[in-house]
Design a protein around this motif. Sequence first.
Motif, PDB file in Angstrom:
ATOM      1  N   GLY A 233       0.809  -1.208   0.000  1.00  0.00           N
ATOM      2  CA  GLY A 233       0.000   0.000   0.000  1.00  0.00           C
ATOM      3  C   GLY A 233       0.842   1.258   0.000  1.00  0.00           C
ATOM      4  O   GLY A 233       2.068   1.229  -0.164  1.00  0.00           O
ATOM      5  N   ALA A 234       0.188   2.396   0.220  1.00  0.00           N
ATOM      6  CA  ALA A 234       0.827   3.699   0.094  1.00  0.00           C
ATOM      7  C   ALA A 234       1.950   3.924   1.093  1.00  0.00           C
ATOM      8  O   ALA A 234       2.861   4.720   0.839  1.00  0.00           O
ATOM      9  N   THR A 235       1.933   3.234   2.240  1.00  0.00           N
ATOM     10  CA  THR A 235       2.997   3.387   3.231  1.00  0.00           C
ATOM     11  C   THR A 235       3.894   2.165   3.310  1.00  0.00           C
ATOM     12  O   THR A 235       4.677   2.029   4.256  1.00  0.00           O
ATOM     13  N   GLY A 236       3.756   1.269   2.343  1.00  0.00           N
ATOM     14  CA  GLY A 236       4.630   0.107   2.271  1.00  0.00           C
ATOM     15  C   GLY A 236       4.119  -1.119   2.978  1.00  0.00           C
ATOM     16  O   GLY A 236       4.777  -2.159   2.976  1.00  0.00           O
ATOM     17  N   GLU A 237       2.937  -1.040   3.593  1.00  0.00           N
ATOM     18  CA  GLU A 237       2.393  -2.198   4.281  1.00  0.00           C
ATOM     19  C   GLU A 237       1.793  -3.183   3.268  1.00  0.00           C
ATOM     20  O   GLU A 237       1.262  -2.776   2.223  1.00  0.00           O
ATOM     21  N   ALA A 238       1.898  -4.475   3.568  1.00  0.00           N
ATOM     22  CA  ALA A 238       1.355  -5.500   2.681  1.00  0.00           C
ATOM     23  C   ALA A 238      -0.164  -5.517   2.776  1.00  0.00           C
ATOM     24  O   ALA A 238      -0.730  -5.675   3.860  1.00  0.00           O
ATOM     25  N   GLN A 239      -0.837  -5.356   1.623  1.00  0.00           N
ATOM     26  CA  GLN A 239      -2.294  -5.440   1.564  1.00  0.00           C
ATOM     27  C   GLN A 239      -2.747  -6.895   1.470  1.00  0.00           C
ATOM     28  O   GLN A 239      -3.758  -7.266   2.043  1.00  0.00           O
ATOM     29  N   TRP A 240      -1.988  -7.672   0.711  1.00  0.00           N
ATOM     30  CA  TRP A 240      -2.226  -9.107   0.609  1.00  0.00           C
ATOM     31  C   TRP A 240      -1.009  -9.764  -0.016  1.00  0.00           C
ATOM     32  O   TRP A 240      -0.198  -9.100  -0.663  1.00  0.00           O
ATOM     33  N   THR A 241      -0.888 -11.059   0.195  1.00  0.00           N
ATOM     34  CA  THR A 241       0.145 -11.881  -0.447  1.00  0.00           C
ATOM     35  C   THR A 241      -0.532 -13.140  -0.965  1.00  0.00           C
ATOM     36  O   THR A 241      -1.341 -13.753  -0.254  1.00  0.00           O
ATOM     37  N   THR A 242      -0.215 -13.518  -2.184  1.00  0.00           N
ATOM     38  CA  THR A 242      -0.848 -14.686  -2.782  1.00  0.00           C
ATOM     39  C   THR A 242       0.186 -15.519  -3.525  1.00  0.00           C
ATOM     40  O   THR A 242       1.253 -15.019  -3.895  1.00  0.00           O
ATOM     41  N   THR A 243      -0.133 -16.792  -3.712  1.00  0.00           N
ATOM     42  CA  THR A 243       0.712 -17.700  -4.492  1.00  0.00           C
ATOM     43  C   THR A 243       0.010 -17.991  -5.809  1.00  0.00           C
ATOM     44  O   THR A 243      -1.058 -18.606  -5.814  1.00  0.00           O
ATOM     45  N   PRO A 244       0.572 -17.536  -6.940  1.00  0.00           N
ATOM     46  CA  PRO A 244      -0.097 -17.778  -8.221  1.00  0.00           C
ATOM     47  C   PRO A 244      -0.023 -19.249  -8.613  1.00  0.00           C
ATOM     48  O   PRO A 244       0.850 -19.989  -8.165  1.00  0.00           O
ATOM     49  N   SER A 245      -0.957 -19.664  -9.454  1.00  0.00           N
ATOM     50  CA  SER A 245      -0.963 -21.048  -9.932  1.00  0.00           C
ATOM     51  C   SER A 245       0.139 -21.279 -10.957  1.00  0.00           C
ATOM     52  O   SER A 245       0.718 -22.369 -11.021  1.00  0.00           O
ATOM     53  N   VAL A 246       0.446 -20.257 -11.770  1.00  0.00           N
ATOM     54  CA  VAL A 246       1.469 -20.398 -12.802  1.00  0.00           C
ATOM     55  C   VAL A 246       2.808 -19.912 -12.272  1.00  0.00           C
ATOM     56  O   VAL A 246       2.878 -19.176 -11.287  1.00  0.00           O
ATOM     57  N   THR A 247       3.881 -20.360 -12.920  1.00  0.00           N
ATOM     58  CA  THR A 247       5.203 -19.786 -12.680  1.00  0.00           C
ATOM     59  C   THR A 247       5.341 -18.601 -13.622  1.00  0.00           C
ATOM     60  O   THR A 247       5.506 -18.773 -14.826  1.00  0.00           O
ATOM     61  N   PRO A 248       5.224 -17.363 -13.116  1.00  0.00           N
ATOM     62  CA  PRO A 248       5.159 -16.207 -14.018  1.00  0.00           C
ATOM     63  C   PRO A 248       6.517 -15.831 -14.583  1.00  0.00           C
ATOM     64  O   PRO A 248       7.453 -15.522 -13.847  1.00  0.00           O
ATOM     65  N   LEU A 249       6.623 -15.872 -15.909  1.00  0.00           N
ATOM     66  CA  LEU A 249       7.833 -15.418 -16.597  1.00  0.00           C
ATOM     67  C   LEU A 249       7.693 -13.972 -17.053  1.00  0.00           C
ATOM     68  O   LEU A 249       8.681 -13.329 -17.412  1.00  0.00           O
ATOM     69  N   SER A 250       6.466 -13.465 -17.084  1.00  0.00           N
ATOM     70  CA  SER A 250       6.198 -12.077 -17.435  1.00  0.00           C
ATOM     71  C   SER A 250       4.904 -11.672 -16.764  1.00  0.00           C
ATOM     72  O   SER A 250       4.090 -12.518 -16.386  1.00  0.00           O
ATOM     73  N   TRP A 251       4.721 -10.343 -16.596  1.00  0.00           N
ATOM     74  CA  TRP A 251       3.468  -9.885 -16.021  1.00  0.00           C
ATOM     75  C   TRP A 251       3.243  -8.428 -16.357  1.00  0.00           C
ATOM     76  O   TRP A 251       4.156  -7.710 -16.773  1.00  0.00           O
ATOM     77  N   ASN A 252       1.986  -8.016 -16.213  1.00  0.00           N
ATOM     78  CA  ASN A 252       1.620  -6.635 -16.453  1.00  0.00           C
ATOM     79  C   ASN A 252       0.357  -6.329 -15.662  1.00  0.00           C
ATOM     80  O   ASN A 252      -0.366  -7.242 -15.252  1.00  0.00           O
ATOM     81  N   ALA A 253       0.116  -5.048 -15.425  1.00  0.00           N
ATOM     82  CA  ALA A 253      -1.107  -4.617 -14.763  1.00  0.00           C
ATOM     83  C   ALA A 253      -2.064  -4.075 -15.813  1.00  0.00           C
ATOM     84  O   ALA A 253      -1.658  -3.427 -16.773  1.00  0.00           O
ATOM     85  N   ALA A 254      -3.347  -4.344 -15.640  1.00  0.00           N
ATOM     86  CA  ALA A 254      -4.352  -3.900 -16.601  1.00  0.00           C
ATOM     87  C   ALA A 254      -5.660  -3.630 -15.872  1.00  0.00           C
ATOM     88  O   ALA A 254      -5.893  -4.130 -14.772  1.00  0.00           O
ATOM     89  N   ASP A 255      -6.516  -2.832 -16.521  1.00  0.00           N
ATOM     90  CA  ASP A 255      -7.794  -2.485 -15.924  1.00  0.00           C
ATOM     91  C   ASP A 255      -8.921  -3.264 -16.591  1.00  0.00           C
ATOM     92  O   ASP A 255      -8.817  -3.656 -17.756  1.00  0.00           O
ATOM     93  N   THR A 256      -9.993  -3.501 -15.838  1.00  0.00           N
ATOM     94  CA  THR A 256     -11.185  -4.149 -16.372  1.00  0.00           C
ATOM     95  C   THR A 256     -12.412  -3.439 -15.798  1.00  0.00           C
ATOM     96  O   THR A 256     -12.303  -2.596 -14.905  1.00  0.00           O
ATOM     97  N   ARG A 257     -13.596  -3.819 -16.283  1.00  0.00           N
ATOM     98  CA  ARG A 257     -14.832  -3.246 -15.767  1.00  0.00           C
ATOM     99  C   ARG A 257     -15.059  -3.623 -14.308  1.00  0.00           C
ATOM    100  O   ARG A 257     -15.839  -2.970 -13.609  1.00  0.00           O
ATOM    101  N   SER A 258     -14.378  -4.666 -13.861  1.00  0.00           N
ATOM    102  CA  SER A 258     -14.506  -5.108 -12.465  1.00  0.00           C
ATOM    103  C   SER A 258     -13.273  -4.782 -11.646  1.00  0.00           C
ATOM    104  O   SER A 258     -13.010  -5.422 -10.631  1.00  0.00           O
TER     105      SER A 258
END
Length: 408
Positions: A233-258
């Motif tokens: 978050g804005a002060t560096g605190e962890a909002q959440w931590t998750t373990t993805p199902s895939v081994t990510p070799l690349s990633w990007n952020a994107a927006d959706t209607r949800s």
Amino acid sequence: MDRRVLFASLILFAGGATGVGVALFAFVGVDDATIDAEVVWESEPVAGDDGSGAVVATMDGDPLVLQPTVEDGTRTIRATEAGGGVEWRRAVGGSDTADDGDGTDPPATSALVTGELGGDEVVAFTTESGSLVVLDPTDGSERFAVDLGRPGGFPPAIGDLDGDGDAEIAAVTTDGTVRAVDAAGEPVFETDLDAPVERRPLAIDFDDSEGDIARGLAVATAVDGERSITLLGATGEAQWTTTPSVTPLSWNAADTRSGPVLALGGANGNLETIDVADGESRYEVGLQDLPVTVGDADPGRVYVGGSGSVWAVDLLDGEVVWKQQYGGDTRVNAPGVADVDGDGTPGPVVVNRNGGVLALNQNGEAIARGTVGGAVVYAGPLFADVTGDGSAEVLVVTESGRIVALSD
């Protein structure tokens, strides 16, 4: 066949993986009516980067291609103007980066990133030795530098992490320290994730009139093969931590209607999206059985490159809108998005490892294709109006550091 699009009902299965989506999509063909793009200009090769570190910035409204290079044994940021001339050079770290004759390479830098800080465009990078450096792209002068205290080398992230209207810049070290500073280089927060970082950080920064979109900084880490993604978050605190199902070799952020998501390109050929609001996996969809690379997004969909193919995937439900095959089984680099034909509607553009270039519209129909001619290319396309015609030209930076500008 007199149509560009051949619609075929194809069902894509993902090898029995739990939670993997089933997609119905249109296969799109390339026909002989596609316009051949021409080389407008090209620069001389330059050592020091495989092409993936370059970015486009502006100087008095004119485009510049900025590259991390090595010149005379010194790590240097170089700005090339349209036409191939060098506008400026900036040594990184001063004279102590020079090769002292023992064959030691100068310290490496990360790929470059551009963004806006304090109302001004900047170019930024981190160094292997542990500095965050922010430059003025108009002349290469240093705006500020921050000592990270530990080894760096990942590109920083620029964005409004707290939603106050002013952007911050965040950098990570290889062992998991995260440091964010403001437009003047003053500290905003420092957090230790106590785990090695695997990928460049992503700033989550999307405009929203309601003001309720989650923001922050996404960081990918790994310990003993166990991969995690944390949203700070804005002060560096962890909002959440998750373990993805895939081994990510690349990633990007994107927006959706949800709301915004993280789109992960997996080593197994699957695309997974993580909801930024809570860290939950929205879906996982199989694209092929080889690694895929997540590229840019436009409203509602993301473009993904793989072995000989590019996909448009709906970010809301994981439906594969269309698939375009290109270049046999040659790998396609991360797709970009730009308006290359001047019709006011951006579309995906891809470059493959053999230097083949293909521009598409939003329906997946090919509108232009070209080649940089017998060169290896590891980077996705860059875009700039280098001819002054009002539409973007495609810029390809080859493994040798040569910049090639193509126009239809």
